[in-house]
Design an enzyme around this catalytic site. Structure first.
Site, PDB file in Angstrom:
ATOM      1  CE1 TYR A  46      -4.079   1.618  -0.221  1.00 11.81           C
ATOM      2  CE2 TYR A  46      -4.698  -0.797   0.662  1.00 11.81           C
ATOM      3  CZ  TYR A  46      -5.052   0.421   0.092  1.00 11.81           C
ATOM      4  OH  TYR A  46      -6.317   0.606  -0.531  1.00 11.81           O
ATOM      5  CD  GLU A  48      -4.207   5.889   0.994  1.00  9.09           C
ATOM      6  OE1 GLU A  48      -4.289   6.628   2.028  1.00  9.09           O
ATOM      7  OE2 GLU A  48      -4.978   5.075   0.769  1.00  9.09           O
ATOM      8  CG  ASP A 192      -5.814  13.282 -23.346  1.00 11.35           C
ATOM      9  OD1 ASP A 192      -4.767  12.386 -23.407  1.00 11.35           O
ATOM     10  OD2 ASP A 192      -6.858  12.835 -23.015  1.00 11.35           O
ATOM     11  CB  THR A 218      -3.013   6.137 -21.587  1.00  8.07           C
ATOM     12  OG1 THR A 218      -2.851   6.283 -22.833  1.00  8.07           O
ATOM     13  CG2 THR A 218      -4.026   6.735 -20.975  1.00  8.07           C
ATOM     14  CE  LYS A 221      -5.613   5.046 -25.454  1.00  2.36           C
ATOM     15  NZ  LYS A 221      -5.468   5.659 -24.101  1.00  2.36           N
ATOM     16  NE  ARG A 227      -6.313  -1.132 -19.706  1.00  3.74           N
ATOM     17  CZ  ARG A 227      -6.554  -0.926 -21.111  1.00  3.74           C
ATOM     18  NH1 ARG A 227      -5.984  -1.710 -21.946  1.00  3.74           N
ATOM     19  NH2 ARG A 227      -7.268   0.092 -21.366  1.00  3.74           N
TER      20      ARG A 227
HETATM   21  N1  DSN Z   1     -10.974   4.220 -25.202  1.00  2.00           N
HETATM   22  C1  DSN Z   1      -9.655   4.466 -25.613  1.00  2.00           C
HETATM   23  C2  DSN Z   1      -9.357   4.448 -26.876  1.00  2.00           C
HETATM   24  O1  DSN Z   1      -9.640   3.342 -27.588  1.00  2.00           O
HETATM   25  O2  DSN Z   1      -9.065   5.294 -27.792  1.00  2.00           O
HETATM   26  C3  DSN Z   1      -9.245   5.872 -25.222  1.00  2.00           C
HETATM   27  O3  DSN Z   1      -9.640   5.993 -23.954  1.00  2.00           O
END
Ligand code: DSN
Length: 403
Positions: A46, A48, A192, A218, A221, A227
């Site tokens: 944990y 925080e 973003d 993120t 990707k 993730r």
């Molecule tokens: N749902 C994602 C995508 O497929 O682009 C973005 O969060």
């Protein structure tokens, strides 16, 4: 052999990922090291608070992991500050809103149907309920962001925050232009870069810094990590961002995922990663060209990135139908709204195609041209006689040559 049926499902999913052609633009294949960290004993711990200021004992080693991960992200993205705790892109965006805005403030962002994201203010999302959302789109003819129209909207509505970034916009974002518009109207500027983080890391898409105040990304990707998400920002926002993440919107951070983000960040700093990202873009451009040559409408006429959108309405099909047709033979794409689409997002008039995942598996430009041709053949065979089952073998033949 494990008894729990969930492990059985896991094996099947593993096979699906290996045997199929994954063209889902937001997915990728994380490396063994990233998977190892994600599945490690760090999941037991944990944490925080921030490094050196925790609400739990026993944080000596995880503090070292988080501190190192923060430094890696700062260095790679030339950022003054990094918070590596957000669980996902949505949390990262909400943390930025929470840090910079009050409920009811105005946000100027891209509409979902033009390529924007749910958390940029769609009416069904909390962002659309908490804030006053003004949306910009793309030019109907060119499919490109119309920066003049964007500036007009900004001048008229005086937003407190302007967001650049999208889930299905295939062209380069001009962060400098966004920043100039934001400065002119006194707005904060958030970039973003969830989709393009890998391209930015490799220097193949312009960096949002020094233009943006805050950047969300993120890590799973094009960045090819676990993730999760990261917020990067200028020093003047550091304290507000950290407090917005915890205690603002999250409690305990996932140390296993933070460590995996750090591993992915080291991998993204290598020359091999740059070569990989070049291949991703070349592959997307090669595929988009094949579709265009066969009379398909590729939104904006092509791509500068890892993805592109195809308008499937001229085929007399919806995005949902094409997604389902291709899935039956092991090709995975996702239905996607296209600009000025009158279909609901559940049905959608287009499909989105991305090449980040297949490039990880070793797909070359020639492979991608062949896959585009195969997709076209499958769709036309379906329209002709509906039986496309023979193509499943061809798909498996292609993927059996990959890693
Ligand atoms: N749902 C994602 C995508 O497929 O682009 C973005 O969060």
């Amino acid at each position: 052999m494990k008894q729990d049926i969930l492990f059985n499902f896991l094996k099947k999913e593993e096979a699906r990922q290996l045997e199929g052609i994954n063209l889902i633009a937001s997915e990728n294949y994380a490396s063994r090291d990233v998977l190892e960290m994600t599945g490690s004993v760090l999941t037991n711990k944990y944490v925080e608070g921030s490094v050196g200021a925790r609400y739990y004992s026993g944080c000596a080693f995880v503090d070292q992991i988080e501190a190192e991960t923060i430094e890696r992200f700062k260095k790679l993205f030339h950022a003054e500050h990094a918070n590596v705790q957000p669980h996902c892109g949505s949390s990262a965006n909400f943390a930025v809103y929470f840090a910079l805005l009050n409920p009811g403030d105005t946000i100027l962002s891209m509409k979902l149907s033009a390529g924007g994201h749910l958390t940029h203010g769609h009416s069904v999302n909390l962002s659309g309920k908490m804030y006053n959302i003004i949306s910009y789109g793309v030019d109907e003819k060119t499919g490109l962001i119309d920066y003049q129209a964007l500036e007009q909207l900004a001048t008229e509505h005086k937003p407190k925050l302007i967001i650049a970034g999208a889930s299905s916009y295939s062209r380069t974002l001009d962060f400098e232009k966004f920043s100039n518009i934001a400065k002119k109207v006194g707005a904060y500027f958030l970039a973003d870069i969830a989709h393009i983080a890998g391209l930015v890391a490799a220097g193949l898409h312009p960096s949002p810094f020094p233009w943006a105040d805050c950047v969300t990304m993120t890590t799973h990707k094009t960045f090819r990590g676990p993730r999760g998400a990261v917020i990067l920002c200028k020093n003047e926002f550091a304290q507000r961002i950290d407090r917005a993440v915890m205690p603002g919107i999250q409690g305990g951070a996932f140390m296993n995922v933070i460590a995996a983000k750090g591993v992915a960040c080291a991998q993204a700093s290598t020359p091999e990663f740059k070569e990989y990202q070049k291949q991703v873009i070349q592959n997307a451009q090669a595929m988009a060209d094949v579709f265009t040559q066969h009379g398909y409408t590729v939104v904006s006429g092509g791509t500068d990135t890892h993805l592109f959108l195809i308008d499937v309405r001229p085929l007399g099909l919806t995005g949902k139908q094409v997604e389902e047709i291709l899935e039956t033979v092991g090709i995975f794409v996702n239905r996607n709204a296209i600009p000025y689409d009158s279909n609901s997002p559940m049905v959608a008039g287009g499909i989105r195609i991305g090449t980040a995942a297949i490039a990880t598996r070793g797909a070359t430009q020639t492979d991608c041209e062949n896959i585009a041709q195969l997709t076209i053949d499958i769709v036309s065979e379906y329209l002709d006689k509906e039986d496309i089952s023979a193509y499943a073998e061809l798909v498996r033949e292609i993927t059996s040559r990959w890693s």
